[in-house]
Write a protein that holds these residues in place. Sequence first.
Motif: not given
Length: 243
Positions: A138-144
């Motif tokens: 699951h990601t937020h923006g490019d961050a996993r």
Amino acid sequence: MSTPATAQTREKLHLQLERLFRSKIATGEWAVGQSIPTVEELEALHGVSRTTVRMAVRSLVDEGLLETRKRGGTVVMDQPYKPPSFLLPTSWQELVAFGEQIQQITLHQANDCVPPIPTGFPLPGELAPAYMHFLRVHTHGDARFCLSELYLEQELYPRLQQQLERATLAQALGADPSLIATARQHLSVTQADERVAEHLGVPLGAPLMQALRWACGPEGRIVYWAKVRFHSEYVHMEMDLLR
């Protein structure tokens, strides 16, 4: 001459010290614009070699958080990036809403699987003959920031397959209240293993928040099992202590 074991130990100390220094900057203990203690002071304070201290400081200089000046010591230049912190769900409704805030990528999918319920963990219901298994990041923006190992009773999969192309399992199951009679969650702190390190890009042994979740149908059969591990910087918990 240092041996490979000595070099490896120093490397681990350097990484530990780097995380500690970064935390001091993030919390404001080392404020932006102020000088940090000298190498000699840090060496004595933490009981490590001067080389280890310099390695840790150099990493944060390269990151742009510190700047070493010829006559002014080492000064804090900036704070580290602070990721968004999500409130961990404490109800099924919150779990459904949580799925609307994040994106997901399915890394692997398989059928005829059985949930790996930890040894000694009380079996919350009757196991179905087989489950669909989903490994999702699951990601937020490019961050996993989250790795989920999810199990859905295999007989339910054709019924929910179309929804699962764009929704989380919790959202798909929550759309039909008749599928779930009970649902619980067990939270704990754990450490990153090889799978988490690979997919979330965190060091082995890094602290994680882990949620074991399960839901049972009206007949007491486990229809959903999940082991969800979060990068700890991205999540927090709140509870009403008078409820």
